[in-house]
Each structure stands twice: as structure tokens, then as C-alpha cells.
Design a protein around this motif. Structure first.
Motif, mmCIF file in Angstrom:
data_model
loop_
_atom_site.group_PDB
_atom_site.id
_atom_site.type_symbol
_atom_site.label_atom_id
_atom_site.label_comp_id
_atom_site.label_asym_id
_atom_site.label_seq_id
_atom_site.Cartn_x
_atom_site.Cartn_y
_atom_site.Cartn_z
ATOM 1 N N GLY A 151 0.824 -1.218 0.000
ATOM 2 C CA GLY A 151 0.000 0.000 0.000
ATOM 3 C C GLY A 151 0.851 1.257 0.000
ATOM 4 O O GLY A 151 0.560 2.230 -0.703
ATOM 5 N N GLY A 152 1.927 1.234 0.784
ATOM 6 C CA GLY A 152 2.829 2.384 0.848
ATOM 7 C C GLY A 152 3.518 2.646 -0.472
ATOM 8 O O GLY A 152 3.690 3.805 -0.883
ATOM 9 N N LEU A 153 3.910 1.556 -1.155
ATOM 10 C CA LEU A 153 4.566 1.710 -2.459
ATOM 11 C C LEU A 153 3.605 2.292 -3.495
ATOM 12 O O LEU A 153 3.970 3.194 -4.257
ATOM 13 C CB LEU A 153 5.094 0.351 -2.957
ATOM 14 N N ILE A 154 2.374 1.781 -3.504
ATOM 15 C CA ILE A 154 1.358 2.271 -4.456
ATOM 16 C C ILE A 154 1.148 3.773 -4.266
ATOM 17 O O ILE A 154 1.140 4.550 -5.226
ATOM 18 C CB ILE A 154 0.034 1.494 -4.288
ATOM 19 N N ARG A 155 0.997 4.180 -2.995
ATOM 20 C CA ARG A 155 0.794 5.612 -2.714
ATOM 21 C C ARG A 155 2.031 6.424 -3.081
ATOM 22 O O ARG A 155 1.927 7.525 -3.623
ATOM 23 C CB ARG A 155 0.458 5.819 -1.233
ATOM 24 N N ALA A 156 3.212 5.873 -2.811
ATOM 25 C CA ALA A 156 4.461 6.603 -3.081
ATOM 26 C C ALA A 156 4.674 6.820 -4.575
ATOM 27 O O ALA A 156 4.984 7.941 -5.015
ATOM 28 C CB ALA A 156 5.640 5.845 -2.484
ATOM 29 N N TYR A 157 4.523 5.753 -5.361
ATOM 30 C CA TYR A 157 4.778 5.873 -6.801
ATOM 31 C C TYR A 157 3.706 6.716 -7.499
ATOM 32 O O TYR A 157 4.020 7.591 -8.310
ATOM 33 C CB TYR A 157 4.901 4.495 -7.449
ATOM 34 N N GLY A 158 2.450 6.448 -7.189
ATOM 35 C CA GLY A 158 1.374 7.261 -7.778
ATOM 36 C C GLY A 158 1.490 8.713 -7.345
ATOM 37 O O GLY A 158 1.366 9.639 -8.149
ATOM 38 N N GLY A 159 1.790 8.912 -6.057
ATOM 39 C CA GLY A 159 1.914 10.264 -5.515
ATOM 40 C C GLY A 159 3.077 11.029 -6.117
ATOM 41 O O GLY A 159 2.981 12.238 -6.359
ATOM 42 N N ALA A 160 4.188 10.331 -6.363
ATOM 43 C CA ALA A 160 5.365 10.989 -6.968
ATOM 44 C C ALA A 160 5.012 11.566 -8.337
ATOM 45 O O ALA A 160 5.424 12.681 -8.684
ATOM 46 C CB ALA A 160 6.514 9.993 -7.087
ATOM 47 N N VAL A 161 4.221 10.819 -9.115
ATOM 48 C CA VAL A 161 3.811 11.298 -10.446
ATOM 49 C C VAL A 161 2.857 12.485 -10.308
ATOM 50 O O VAL A 161 3.006 13.505 -10.995
ATOM 51 C CB VAL A 161 3.165 10.160 -11.267
ATOM 52 N N GLY A 162 1.888 12.368 -9.398
ATOM 53 C CA GLY A 162 0.930 13.461 -9.190
ATOM 54 C C GLY A 162 1.620 14.748 -8.771
ATOM 55 O O GLY A 162 1.330 15.833 -9.295
ATOM 56 N N GLU A 163 2.579 14.635 -7.849
ATOM 57 C CA GLU A 163 3.317 15.820 -7.382
ATOM 58 C C GLU A 163 4.155 16.428 -8.501
ATOM 59 O O GLU A 163 4.258 17.654 -8.629
ATOM 60 C CB GLU A 163 4.231 15.443 -6.202
ATOM 61 N N ALA A 164 4.767 15.572 -9.305
ATOM 62 C CA ALA A 164 5.595 16.061 -10.422
ATOM 63 C C ALA A 164 4.727 16.798 -11.447
ATOM 64 O O ALA A 164 5.123 17.846 -11.970
ATOM 65 C CB ALA A 164 6.342 14.907 -11.083
ATOM 66 N N LEU A 165 3.530 16.271 -11.733
ATOM 67 C CA LEU A 165 2.613 16.945 -12.670
ATOM 68 C C LEU A 165 2.240 18.328 -12.142
ATOM 69 O O LEU A 165 2.205 19.311 -12.887
ATOM 70 C CB LEU A 165 1.349 16.109 -12.892
#
Length: 206
Positions: free
Chosen positions: A110-124
């Protein structure tokens, strides 16, 4: 065919830290799958000692090509959430690579899913996005005497003048929204007293 799509405004990198792991999200516009893969290869080369270089890309105005890779992270915890973030934001012609430098703390699925998805969202959010609309290319042909005024009138009415070529006559290439074509024909006939030529071309985004 999509009337518009969004893509990343520019190439760039945004970094975030989660539980001592560094996540660097590199984003870039990509016109083709080959361009996307070349960008992935370039980022991998820049980070040879990283724990993982996971990626996702969406190519095509209708998102016809979608690929994702977990690059050694547990299946479905990296590439897929990255891809989901891109599609949820309606992003097209874009590639994302998240480079992870492991910090010694396990995040769990769960932490990885949030981290990877979140990293893309923040970069956008950090790099910004642009909307590209579909339009028809069209060519207006006028005599030299009317060309200057015609070009000014086109710009004054907010039409996109893409190219002007001078020959026996003057050819002005413009971009028109699909719904504006008939209205434009009438306007052109009026301002040129019926002397201007008009030819519709293909489609493009801009």
C-alpha cells in the motif's frame, strides 16, 4: 477522436522523500512510443545505482498506447499506480520515470502504491500541464494587395496563423477549431469580397 488532451508542459524532475527513500519523478512529453522508451533509457543511464527505475507512459490522443513497468518492485505496486495517475489526470503523449533510492525502511504494498502514484501526481503539479485542442489546418489564398490586411484581420479575430508564403498569390496557413469552419468560410467571403481561396487540410493539435 479526442477534441483535446492534456500533456506535461515541459520536461523536468521532481523529488520527494518517503520513509528515508528518495523518489525522483522525471516527466517528459513524448510524441511516440520510441521517444518514451528513449527517455526511460536515458533516465536509467543517469541513475545506474538506483534501487528501481519504474516507468509508465501514455501515447496517443485517445490513449491507445499504455505501458508500465515495476522494474523489480512487487507486481502492481509501481508502474500501474503511476499509469493510473497519468490516465486519471487525462494525460497523453507523456512518459514518467520514478527512480527510487531505497532508504532502508520497507513501505509495504500500500505504501509503495501511494508513493509511486503520488510521486507522479506531485511532479505533474510541479511541472504544470498544457491542454492541446484539435483543429483543422486550412489554407487561405489572397492577392498581394489584400494579404497584409487579411493577415492582420486573421490575427485580430484570434485565428492561429501558422505560416505565410509569398508567390504569385499569398498563401496563409491557419488552424481552425472544427466547429468554426463554416462560420470562417462566410467571414472570409465577406472580408475578401469573395476573392480569397479557401482549402481545408488535415487535422492537428495545438
Amino acid at each position: 477522436m479526442q477534441d483535446e488532451y492534456r500533456t506535461v508542459a515541459r520536461e523536468g524532475v521532481h523529488e520527494t522523500e518517503i520513509s528515508r527513500s528518495r523518489f525522483l519523478c522525471a516527466l517528459a512529453p513524448a510524441a511516440t512510443e520510441e521517444e518514451a522508451q528513449a527517455f526511460v533509457a536515458r533516465v536509467r543511464k543517469e541513475h545506474p545505482t538506483a534501487s528501481h527505475n519504474c516507468y509508465a507512459y501514455v501515447i496517443g490522443a485517445d490513449a491507445s498506447v499504455q505501458k508500465a513497468s515495476d522494474d523489480g518492485e512487487p507486481g502492481g505496486t509501481a508502474g500501474v499506480p503511476m499509469l493510473q495517475m497519468l490516465t486519471r489526470r487525462d494525460m497523453r503523449y507523456v512518459v514518467a520515470v520514478v527512480t527510487r533510492y531505497y532508504g532502508g525502511v520497507k513501505l509495504g504494498a500500500g505504501g509503495l502504491i501511494r508513493a509511486y502514484g503520488g510521486a507522479v501526481g506531485e511532479a505533474l503539479d510541479a511541472l504544470g500541464t498544457v491542454t492541446r485542442r484539435r483543429f483543422r489546418l486550412a489554407t487561405v489564398t489572397v492577392d498581394h494587395g489584400r494579404a497584409g490586411k487579411m493577415e492582420n484581420d486573421l490575427r485580430a479575430t484570434g485565428r492561429e496563423v501558422r505560416d505565410v508564403r509569398y508567390g504569385e498569390a499569398v498563401t496563409i496557413e491557419i488552424g481552425l477549431p472544427e466547429g468554426d469552419v463554416d462560420r470562417f468560410r462566410s467571414w472570409l467571403a465577406d472580408v475578401s469580397a469573395g476573392t480569397a481561396g479557401f482549402e481545408l487540410g488535415g487535422e492537428a493539435y495545438g
